[in-house]
Motif scaffolding. Structure first.
Motif, PDB file in Angstrom:
ATOM      1  N   SER A 132       0.830  -1.202   0.000  1.00 33.24           N
ATOM      2  CA  SER A 132       0.000   0.000   0.000  1.00 33.24           C
ATOM      3  C   SER A 132       0.866   1.255   0.000  1.00 33.24           C
ATOM      4  N   LEU A 133       0.305   2.304  -0.542  1.00 30.22           N
ATOM      5  CA  LEU A 133       0.898   3.639  -0.489  1.00 30.22           C
ATOM      6  C   LEU A 133      -0.235   4.645  -0.365  1.00 30.22           C
ATOM      7  N   ARG A 134       0.085   5.789   0.246  1.00 29.51           N
ATOM      8  CA  ARG A 134      -0.879   6.877   0.270  1.00 29.51           C
ATOM      9  C   ARG A 134      -0.240   8.110  -0.338  1.00 29.51           C
ATOM     10  N   LEU A 135      -0.855   8.599  -1.390  1.00 28.17           N
ATOM     11  CA  LEU A 135      -0.387   9.833  -2.027  1.00 28.17           C
ATOM     12  C   LEU A 135      -1.137  11.026  -1.444  1.00 28.17           C
ATOM     13  N   SER A 136      -0.422  12.125  -1.333  1.00 23.07           N
ATOM     14  CA  SER A 136      -1.026  13.373  -0.861  1.00 23.07           C
ATOM     15  C   SER A 136      -0.828  14.457  -1.909  1.00 23.07           C
ATOM     16  N   CYS A 137      -1.795  15.329  -2.006  1.00 17.21           N
ATOM     17  CA  CYS A 137      -1.702  16.483  -2.913  1.00 17.21           C
ATOM     18  C   CYS A 137      -2.109  17.718  -2.120  1.00 17.21           C
ATOM     19  N   ALA A 138      -1.142  18.559  -1.845  1.00 17.16           N
ATOM     20  CA  ALA A 138      -1.397  19.772  -1.083  1.00 17.16           C
ATOM     21  C   ALA A 138      -1.537  20.958  -2.027  1.00 17.16           C
ATOM     22  N   ALA A 139      -2.632  21.682  -1.879  1.00 16.32           N
ATOM     23  CA  ALA A 139      -2.874  22.863  -2.704  1.00 16.32           C
ATOM     24  C   ALA A 139      -2.360  24.108  -1.994  1.00 16.32           C
ATOM     25  N   SER A 140      -1.945  25.085  -2.799  1.00 17.83           N
ATOM     26  CA  SER A 140      -1.385  26.316  -2.228  1.00 17.83           C
ATOM     27  C   SER A 140      -2.438  27.187  -1.570  1.00 17.83           C
ATOM     28  N   ILE A 183     -10.090   7.729  -2.871  1.00 21.73           N
ATOM     29  CA  ILE A 183      -9.740   9.145  -2.883  1.00 21.73           C
ATOM     30  C   ILE A 183     -10.525   9.855  -1.785  1.00 21.73           C
ATOM     31  N   SER A 184      -9.872  10.807  -1.137  1.00 21.53           N
ATOM     32  CA  SER A 184     -10.540  11.563  -0.083  1.00 21.53           C
ATOM     33  C   SER A 184      -9.957  12.971  -0.045  1.00 21.53           C
ATOM     34  N   ARG A 185     -10.628  13.846   0.664  1.00 24.31           N
ATOM     35  CA  ARG A 185     -10.138  15.220   0.759  1.00 24.31           C
ATOM     36  C   ARG A 185     -10.288  15.721   2.178  1.00 24.31           C
ATOM     37  N   ASP A 186      -9.349  16.551   2.586  1.00 24.15           N
ATOM     38  CA  ASP A 186      -9.392  17.214   3.889  1.00 24.15           C
ATOM     39  C   ASP A 186      -9.395  18.706   3.612  1.00 24.15           C
ATOM     40  N   ASN A 187     -10.564  19.301   3.668  1.00 18.98           N
ATOM     41  CA  ASN A 187     -10.678  20.715   3.324  1.00 18.98           C
ATOM     42  C   ASN A 187      -9.889  21.605   4.286  1.00 18.98           C
ATOM     43  N   ALA A 188      -9.801  21.205   5.531  1.00 17.11           N
ATOM     44  CA  ALA A 188      -9.076  22.013   6.513  1.00 17.11           C
ATOM     45  C   ALA A 188      -7.585  22.071   6.199  1.00 17.11           C
ATOM     46  N   LYS A 189      -7.077  21.009   5.581  1.00 18.23           N
ATOM     47  CA  LYS A 189      -5.648  20.954   5.242  1.00 18.23           C
ATOM     48  C   LYS A 189      -5.393  21.248   3.771  1.00 18.23           C
ATOM     49  N   ASN A 190      -6.450  21.554   3.018  1.00 21.20           N
ATOM     50  CA  ASN A 190      -6.313  21.829   1.580  1.00 21.20           C
ATOM     51  C   ASN A 190      -5.567  20.700   0.874  1.00 21.20           C
ATOM     52  N   THR A 191      -5.933  19.489   1.213  1.00 10.16           N
ATOM     53  CA  THR A 191      -5.193  18.326   0.725  1.00 10.16           C
ATOM     54  C   THR A 191      -6.155  17.247   0.245  1.00 10.16           C
ATOM     55  N   VAL A 192      -5.756  16.600  -0.836  1.00  7.52           N
ATOM     56  CA  VAL A 192      -6.463  15.439  -1.357  1.00  7.52           C
ATOM     57  C   VAL A 192      -5.541  14.239  -1.250  1.00  7.52           C
ATOM     58  N   TYR A 193      -6.118  13.098  -0.923  1.00  8.19           N
ATOM     59  CA  TYR A 193      -5.343  11.884  -0.732  1.00  8.19           C
ATOM     60  C   TYR A 193      -5.786  10.799  -1.705  1.00  8.19           C
ATOM     61  N   LEU A 194      -4.858   9.904  -1.989  1.00 12.38           N
ATOM     62  CA  LEU A 194      -5.188   8.695  -2.733  1.00 12.38           C
ATOM     63  C   LEU A 194      -4.584   7.525  -1.974  1.00 12.38           C
ATOM     64  N   GLN A 195      -5.439   6.753  -1.327  1.00  9.91           N
ATOM     65  CA  GLN A 195      -5.005   5.550  -0.654  1.00  9.91           C
ATOM     66  C   GLN A 195      -5.011   4.411  -1.645  1.00  9.91           C
ATOM     67  N   MET A 196      -3.858   3.793  -1.821  1.00  9.54           N
ATOM     68  CA  MET A 196      -3.719   2.725  -2.810  1.00  9.54           C
ATOM     69  C   MET A 196      -3.365   1.429  -2.094  1.00  9.54           C
ATOM     70  N   ASN A 197      -4.239   0.467  -2.186  1.00  9.22           N
ATOM     71  CA  ASN A 197      -4.040  -0.830  -1.554  1.00  9.22           C
ATOM     72  C   ASN A 197      -3.953  -1.919  -2.618  1.00  9.22           C
ATOM     73  N   SER A 198      -3.454  -3.066  -2.218  1.00  7.17           N
ATOM     74  CA  SER A 198      -3.346  -4.218  -3.128  1.00  7.17           C
ATOM     75  C   SER A 198      -2.702  -3.807  -4.451  1.00  7.17           C
ATOM     76  N   TYR A 209       2.182   9.547 -10.993  1.00 11.94           N
ATOM     77  CA  TYR A 209       0.849   9.958 -10.587  1.00 11.94           C
ATOM     78  C   TYR A 209       0.807  11.477 -10.456  1.00 11.94           C
ATOM     79  N   TYR A 210      -0.197  12.068 -11.095  1.00 12.16           N
ATOM     80  CA  TYR A 210      -0.347  13.508 -11.117  1.00 12.16           C
ATOM     81  C   TYR A 210      -1.629  13.930 -10.407  1.00 12.16           C
ATOM     82  N   CYS A 211      -1.491  14.934  -9.583  1.00 11.92           N
ATOM     83  CA  CYS A 211      -2.661  15.544  -8.955  1.00 11.92           C
ATOM     84  C   CYS A 211      -3.279  16.540  -9.929  1.00 11.92           C
ATOM     85  N   TYR A 212      -4.581  16.640  -9.897  1.00 14.82           N
ATOM     86  CA  TYR A 212      -5.320  17.482 -10.834  1.00 14.82           C
ATOM     87  C   TYR A 212      -6.415  18.234 -10.087  1.00 14.82           C
ATOM     88  N   ALA A 213      -6.676  19.436 -10.543  1.00 17.87           N
ATOM     89  CA  ALA A 213      -7.803  20.206 -10.008  1.00 17.87           C
ATOM     90  C   ALA A 213      -8.345  21.100 -11.108  1.00 17.87           C
TER      91      ALA A 213
END
Length: 119
Positions: free
Chosen positions: A17-25, A69-84, A93-97
């Motif tokens: 497993s890996l978890r990717l994070s995408c932090a927005a400015s 995929i999930s988002r934490d609005n308080a941290k301005n961050t989107v996550y991608l939890q990747m299992n198996s 992997y590229y973050c997009y908005a």
């Protein structure tokens, strides 16, 4: 200027497993949709997962049931939890908005983070 910064990529064995994070400015409230795309060597960039401002999610068939995929609005961050993880998940992997301003669709991309899955 919107900036998206990914982190969390790396080398993992198949089944791991890996978890990717995408932090927005800035605040992610303004984004209509955020998500993750990936591009493997010699292949076109493809959609992996998206999440709307309302929290609706969508996934590529190849990752359904394994990625979340999930988002934490308080941290301005989107996550991608990747299992198996599978070797075929190996890609950059590229973050997009995107958002709509003055009637025009704007899209934003991160610099990418490498995910390598060994067999």
């Amino acid at each position: 200027q919107v900036q998206l910064v990914e982190s969390g990529g790396g080398l993992v064995q198949a089944g791991g497993s890996l978890r990717l994070s995408c932090a927005a400015s800035g605040s992610i409230f303004s984004f209509t949709r955020m998500g993750w795309y990936r591009q493997a060597p010699g292949k076109q960039r493809e959609l992996v997962a998206t999440i709307t401002s309302g929290g609706s999610t969508d996934y590529a068939d190849s990752v359904k049931g394994r990625f979340a995929i999930s988002r934490d609005n308080a941290k301005n961050t989107v996550y991608l939890q990747m299992n198996s993880l599978k070797p075929e998940d190996t890609a950059v992997y590229y973050c997009y908005a995107d958002d709509v301003k003055w009637g025009a669709l704007n899209d934003y991309w991160g610099q990418g983070t490498q995910v390598t899955v060994s067999s």
